[in-house]
Design a protein around this motif. Structure first.
Motif, PDB file in Angstrom:
ATOM      1  N   CYS A 102      27.992  50.186  17.369  1.00 53.49           N
ATOM      2  CA  CYS A 102      28.151  49.988  15.936  1.00 53.49           C
ATOM      3  C   CYS A 102      29.572  49.527  15.635  1.00 53.49           C
ATOM      4  O   CYS A 102      30.542  50.243  15.930  1.00 53.49           O
ATOM      5  CB  CYS A 102      27.874  51.294  15.190  1.00 53.49           C
ATOM      6  SG  CYS A 102      26.232  51.986  15.491  1.00 53.49           S
ATOM      7  N   GLY A 106      27.972  45.140  12.033  1.00 59.14           N
ATOM      8  CA  GLY A 106      26.616  45.155  12.554  1.00 59.14           C
ATOM      9  C   GLY A 106      26.447  46.063  13.741  1.00 59.14           C
ATOM     10  O   GLY A 106      27.384  46.769  14.161  1.00 59.14           O
ATOM     11  N   ASP A 108      24.934  46.173  17.734  1.00 59.05           N
ATOM     12  CA  ASP A 108      24.455  45.488  18.929  1.00 59.05           C
ATOM     13  C   ASP A 108      23.634  46.469  19.751  1.00 59.05           C
ATOM     14  O   ASP A 108      24.154  47.510  20.189  1.00 59.05           O
ATOM     15  CB  ASP A 108      25.623  44.985  19.780  1.00 59.05           C
ATOM     16  CG  ASP A 108      26.330  43.802  19.158  1.00 59.05           C
ATOM     17  OD1 ASP A 108      25.692  43.097  18.370  1.00 59.05           O
ATOM     18  OD2 ASP A 108      27.515  43.573  19.468  1.00 59.05           O
ATOM     19  N   THR A 277      21.333  41.264  24.218  1.00 54.05           N
ATOM     20  CA  THR A 277      21.740  42.010  23.026  1.00 54.05           C
ATOM     21  C   THR A 277      20.921  41.571  21.820  1.00 54.05           C
ATOM     22  O   THR A 277      20.755  40.378  21.564  1.00 54.05           O
ATOM     23  CB  THR A 277      23.231  41.802  22.741  1.00 54.05           C
ATOM     24  OG1 THR A 277      23.992  42.368  23.809  1.00 54.05           O
ATOM     25  CG2 THR A 277      23.638  42.449  21.424  1.00 54.05           C
ATOM     26  N   ARG A 279      21.210  41.867  17.920  1.00 55.63           N
ATOM     27  CA  ARG A 279      22.182  42.255  16.900  1.00 55.63           C
ATOM     28  C   ARG A 279      21.520  42.385  15.537  1.00 55.63           C
ATOM     29  O   ARG A 279      20.741  41.513  15.121  1.00 55.63           O
ATOM     30  CB  ARG A 279      23.315  41.239  16.815  1.00 55.63           C
ATOM     31  CG  ARG A 279      24.385  41.630  15.784  1.00 55.63           C
ATOM     32  CD  ARG A 279      25.663  40.856  15.940  1.00 55.63           C
ATOM     33  NE  ARG A 279      26.662  41.216  14.938  1.00 55.63           N
ATOM     34  CZ  ARG A 279      27.465  42.274  14.997  1.00 55.63           C
ATOM     35  NH1 ARG A 279      27.370  43.115  16.033  1.00 55.63           N
ATOM     36  NH2 ARG A 279      28.359  42.524  14.051  1.00 55.63           N
ATOM     37  N   ALA A 281      22.504  42.796  11.511  1.00 54.94           N
ATOM     38  CA  ALA A 281      23.611  42.612  10.577  1.00 54.94           C
ATOM     39  C   ALA A 281      23.041  42.165   9.232  1.00 54.94           C
ATOM     40  O   ALA A 281      21.876  41.772   9.136  1.00 54.94           O
ATOM     41  CB  ALA A 281      24.611  41.584  11.114  1.00 54.94           C
ATOM     42  N   ASN A 293      24.918  34.235  13.741  1.00 53.37           N
ATOM     43  CA  ASN A 293      24.467  34.271  15.128  1.00 53.37           C
ATOM     44  C   ASN A 293      25.241  33.264  15.974  1.00 53.37           C
ATOM     45  O   ASN A 293      25.671  33.560  17.100  1.00 53.37           O
ATOM     46  CB  ASN A 293      22.972  33.990  15.185  1.00 53.37           C
ATOM     47  CG  ASN A 293      22.433  33.912  16.592  1.00 53.37           C
ATOM     48  OD1 ASN A 293      22.258  32.828  17.144  1.00 53.37           O
ATOM     49  ND2 ASN A 293      22.170  35.064  17.198  1.00 53.37           N
ATOM     50  N   ARG A 296      28.771  34.471  16.462  1.00 51.04           N
ATOM     51  CA  ARG A 296      28.799  35.589  17.415  1.00 51.04           C
ATOM     52  C   ARG A 296      28.735  35.081  18.849  1.00 51.04           C
ATOM     53  O   ARG A 296      29.416  35.588  19.746  1.00 51.04           O
ATOM     54  CB  ARG A 296      27.630  36.526  17.123  1.00 51.04           C
ATOM     55  CG  ARG A 296      27.684  37.860  17.856  1.00 51.04           C
ATOM     56  CD  ARG A 296      28.785  38.739  17.323  1.00 51.04           C
ATOM     57  NE  ARG A 296      28.778  40.051  17.975  1.00 51.04           N
ATOM     58  CZ  ARG A 296      29.696  40.982  17.759  1.00 51.04           C
ATOM     59  NH1 ARG A 296      30.669  40.763  16.892  1.00 51.04           N
ATOM     60  NH2 ARG A 296      29.639  42.141  18.386  1.00 51.04           N
ATOM     61  N   GLN A 300      31.732  35.705  21.692  1.00 45.10           N
ATOM     62  CA  GLN A 300      31.455  36.322  22.979  1.00 45.10           C
ATOM     63  C   GLN A 300      31.666  35.362  24.155  1.00 45.10           C
ATOM     64  O   GLN A 300      31.497  35.756  25.310  1.00 45.10           O
ATOM     65  CB  GLN A 300      30.011  36.843  23.006  1.00 45.10           C
ATOM     66  CG  GLN A 300      29.710  37.899  21.951  1.00 45.10           C
ATOM     67  CD  GLN A 300      30.524  39.157  22.146  1.00 45.10           C
ATOM     68  OE1 GLN A 300      30.673  39.659  23.255  1.00 45.10           O
ATOM     69  NE2 GLN A 300      31.085  39.678  21.051  1.00 45.10           N
TER      70      GLN A 300
END
Length: 614
Positions: A102, A106, A108, A277, A279, A281, A293, A296, A300
């Motif tokens: 957390c 959001g 994961d 993952t 996610r 959100a 998305n 993100r 990453q």
């Protein structure tokens, strides 16, 4: 209360309670009651969105996975985040944990297992369970407080907003058969968005008071006022190597749902395995959820940033012969691919030249080649393809060759994915034999024939199903990415400015595509509305990629005119017809050619403004 930081400062607060805990941030709250195998997810105002079931199942060919005991979580704190680890007992794995991390914006979620088996379905926020006898046993789902679900993938009926009780899927397959009419984006972003209420209007398509779509004129994202977040999104965020599944399912029932990744028995686990993952959100609208998305993935390191300058010719107006081939099939008989001939394409260009139209990019469509798998020219239809392309270059035009993904026509069996009978199903990009054939074909098309790139089609024929045999390990989305990576890698070796056009608006496909094609029009739905939606999805997912607006098929000449006017606002104008619309045979008029010239000039002005940075 154990406080990591004040939620108003953009961080996380955790409150331990006698039989559970609550995690609070400025955007959501997650509440656990250890007497129930669920976690309640609410928005910043405390409005419930979902009761998340906490005992997932990772099924294998050896049997269905299940959970007999869900243990209270252990907590791991880090700056700005809190991770919950739930140890799950029972089932087909030696060890299984649900992990929820957390952060302020959001959650994961993923599952870690240890053991061996061939994965069939990974069920997230749903699964087989017998750990709370008060609630019985069997398959459990999450609770849905939302009423509507948004799926970004275009479907045949162009229904983007569905009742929460209707299941849906995002995948890399599709055709015109029942239940498979969703080949338009393969894959679309792996994002669902959920809304509480429902007035039946669907998400705003972004038309301003002047009627222009929210996508910028050159395909650039136009900033819009951001209302309060009213949509919960659930999206897969993972590197391409972890996308070894063919589809991401939203499985619905009355008041309930679960997510499912279809591995089809094609992924073997030996030792440790971690699911991609998922996610959760909140966003202002579904397109913002897609953009989140994409961002993100970039955060990453799962996408590769754009490098170098984009050749000017990539953004010139496009003329593709497919629509005219279809019209010739209508009036002369035969199949549309039969009419992909050098003589016919010369005729198309003569008509355009007489109307003072000089498209910058020409697309030779299906079927200029003798065999799809080897991409050697059919000299009966194209007696001098290298000469034809050279003459186009002399006129200042570039040429793309239509390339059919996956088709095994002309390939040896060792280059193919095979079924139980040893019959070819598709080309196998994990086969060294096929990789060599494909690289040789690319060199032939670009260096021997002189082409400038490829229009990739039929990527939705990605092989799918248990029992299919291939050389390597990649499957599903990763297998398609591997196919396109080989094609584009060799193309750039041959010609650094080669253009590869696909319909794969997913963040991890940024490095295997230069331009996103909006793909075929659904003639049973409003043309402009559906293409605005597709352009918004493509722009949110891949904000730096060019967009080919496509142009075929069309339900009527009036619909074609309306969409032609819209094209420059979505991306690069694309023309599929030169004399008639193929659907009803209506002829283009002098005013229609004027319209084409006007929209191309409009696009050129937009492109020049972008170049100058204005």
């Amino acid at each position: 209360m154990n406080t990591i930081s004040d939620p108003e400062s953009g961080q996380v607060v955790v409150e331990h309670r006698p039989h559970g805990l609550q995690i609070q941030t400025r955007t959501y709250a997650l509440t656990l009651d250890y007497a129930r195998p669920f976690a309640l997810l609410t928005d910043q105002d405390g409005q419930p969105y979902a009761d998340l079931f906490l005992a997932p199942s990772l099924n294998t060919t050896a049997g269905l996975d299940r959970t007999a005991r869900l243990n209270p979580p252990t907590l791991e704190q880090e700056p700005g985040a809190l991770t919950l680890r739930f140890r799950l007992e029972g089932g087909v794995w030696e060890h299984k944990e649900l992990v929820l991390r957390c952060d302020p914006l959001g959650i994961d979620g993923h599952v870690e297992v240890k053991g061996e088996g061939h994965l069939t379905d990974v069920v997230l926020f749903g699964g087989q369970y017998s750990g709370h006898l008060r609630w019985g046993s069997g398959f459990f789902s999450s609770g849905a407080h939302f009423a509507e679900v948004f799926n970004p993938e275009p479907y045949g009926r162009e229904r983007r907003l569905l009742p929460a009780t209707e299941s849906s899927a995002i995948d890399v397959m599709g055709t015109s058969l029942p239940g498979k009419g969703h080949w338009f984006f393969t894959p679309a972003p792996l994002v669902y968005a959920f809304r509480l209420g429902g007035n039946g209007a669907g998400p705003n398509l972004g038309a301003d008071q002047g009627g222009a779509p929210e996508v910028g004129a050159a395909g650039e994202h136009t900033p819009q006022p951001t209302p309060a977040a009213g949509w919960l999104s659930a999206s897969v965020v993972a590197p391409v190597e972890a996308l070894n599944f063919t589809s991401f399912h939203y499985d619905a029932a009355e008041g309930a749902f679960a997510f499912r990744l279809a591995y089809e028995g094609q992924t073997r686990v030996t030792g440790q395995f971690r699911t991609p993952t998922l996610r959760l959100a909140f966003a202002a609208d579904p397109y913002e959820a897609v953009a989140q998305n994409s961002a993100r993935h970039a955060e990453q390191g799962y996408t590769q940033p754009e490098t170098g300058t984009r050749p000017d010719w990539w953004s010139s107006p496009i003329q593709c012969g497919w629509g005219s081939q279809c019209y010739l099939s209508r009036v002369q008989g035969g199949r549309a691919p039969d009419h992909c001939t050098q003589a016919n394409y010369d005729g198309f260009l003569e008509v355009l030249a007489a109307q003072h139209l000089l498209p910058g990019t020409l697309v030779l469509d299906d079927k200029w080649s003798a065999a799809y798998g080897t991409s050697e020219v059919d000299t009966q239809k194209w007696p001098d393809l290298p000469g034809w392309i050279a003459r186009a270059h002399q006129r200042g035009q570039r040429v793309l060759l239509w390339w059919k993904a996956w088709d095994p026509e002309g390939l040896p069996s060792e280059a193919c994915v095979l079924n139980d009978l040893g019959e070819p199903v598709a080309a196998d990009p994990t086969s060294p034999v096929y990789e060599q054939i494909l690289r040789q074909a690319v060199r032939r098309m670009l260096l021997e024939y002189g082409a400038d790139g490829f229009k990739v089609d039929f990527s939705a024929r990605t092989p799918s199903g248990p029992g299919l045999k291939r050389h390597g390990e990649a499957w599903g989305i990763q297998l398609l990415h591997r196919l396109l990576w080989i094609l584009r890698d060799e193309a750039k070796r041959c010609k650094p400015d080669a253009l590869v056009m696909t319909h794969t608006p997913h963040p991890v496909f940024a490095n295997v595509s230069d331009m996103i094609r909006l793909n075929d029009v659904n003639t049973g739905a409003d043309v402009n509305e559906q293409m605005i939606h597709r352009a918004r999805v493509a722009r949110a997912a891949l904000p730096h990629h060019l967009i080919d607006t496509d142009n075929w098929p069309m339900p009527s000449l009036d619909a074609w005119r309306s969409y032609t006017r819209l094209q420059p606002q979505l991306g690069i104008p694309s023309l599929y017809f030169v004399t008639h619309i193929d659907g009803d045979g209506e002829a283009l008029t002098a005013q229609d050619y004027d319209l084409i010239r006007t929209t191309w000039a409009q696009w050129t002005g937009i492109r020049n403004e972008l170049r100058s940075g204005r």
